[in-house]
Design an enzyme around this catalytic site. Structure first.
Site, PDB file in Angstrom:
ATOM      1  N   CYS A  70     -25.563  29.600  56.087  1.00 17.76           N
ATOM      2  CA  CYS A  70     -24.419  29.728  56.988  1.00 17.76           C
ATOM      3  C   CYS A  70     -24.723  28.833  58.197  1.00 17.76           C
ATOM      4  CB  CYS A  70     -24.148  31.186  57.371  1.00 17.76           C
ATOM      5  SG  CYS A  70     -25.466  32.035  58.268  1.00 17.76           S
TER       6      CYS A  70
HETATM    7  C1  RB5 Z   1     -19.533  30.967  61.430  1.00 15.55           C
HETATM    8  O1  RB5 Z   1     -18.789  32.013  60.909  1.00 15.55           O
HETATM    9  C2  RB5 Z   1     -20.946  31.435  61.754  1.00 15.55           C
HETATM   10  O2  RB5 Z   1     -20.901  32.570  62.530  1.00 15.55           O
HETATM   11  C3  RB5 Z   1     -21.706  31.725  60.477  1.00 15.55           C
HETATM   12  O3  RB5 Z   1     -21.764  30.587  59.675  1.00 15.55           O
HETATM   13  C4  RB5 Z   1     -23.142  32.166  60.671  1.00 15.55           C
HETATM   14  O4  RB5 Z   1     -23.832  31.291  61.507  1.00 15.55           O
HETATM   15  C5  RB5 Z   1     -23.320  33.567  61.057  1.00 15.55           C
HETATM   16  O5  RB5 Z   1     -24.428  34.061  61.267  1.00 15.55           O
END
Ligand code: RB5
Length: 155
Positions: A70
């Site tokens: 993420c």
């Molecule tokens: C974006 O939604 C961001 O919050 C996600 O990719 C991640 O970094 C969350 O922990």
């Protein structure tokens, strides 16, 4: 070990890294198979849903390991750790990646596409594939204590 069965997933922030890491996994002889739980190029599934789907495959024994991406790697690990029996970490240096397996028997590695570059991500995953927890090691009893916390919390 005949090869890792790996589930890979990302949210939209991690999509591009997922694609390049999946290609790396698919080319690696240490990997028996890769299951991709998304997102696809147009996907916007929130990271907790991707993480829980991947973590359940690990918890159910359908995958040996999970690789999640993420923006930071943080939300993926937090969400994956809500699934019983799963130990997920965020790690962006080779020592921590190694200890996550050797000390913590973590099955899931979460990376942050906004934190490290793609070459470091590939290097970390390459090293991660070479690591295996030793259930006879002194770390094993400590990992068992993590499971005890889960039991206490659900009692
Ligand atoms: C974006 O939604 C961001 O919050 C996600 O990719 C991640 O970094 C969350 O922990």
């Amino acid at each position: 070990m005949t090869g890792w069965r790996i589930v890979i997933g990302a949210d939209d922030a991690g999509y591009e890294y997922k694609e390049l890491l999946r290609a790396l996994l698919e080319d690696d002889p240490r990997v028996a198979g890769v299951v991709d739980v998304g997102v696809d190029a147009d996907g916007h599934t929130p990271y907790p849903q991707v993480a829980s789907e991947a973590a359940r495959l690990v918890a159910d024994g359908e995958a040996d390991r999970g690789l999640l991406v993420c923006g930071t790697g943080l939300g993926m690990a937090i969400a994956a750790n809500k699934v019983r029996g799963v130990r997920a970490v965020t790690a962006h240096d080779s020592y921590s990646v190694a200890r996550s397996v050797l000390s913590n028997d973590a099955q899931i590695l979460a990376l942050g596409a906004r934190v490290i570059g793609p070459e470091l991500a590939k290097t970390l995953v390459d090293g991660w594939l070479g690591l295996q927890f030793d259930p006879q090691s002194p770390s094993s009893a400590k990992v068992d204590l993590i499971g005890e916390i889960e039991k206490e919390e659900s009692a």
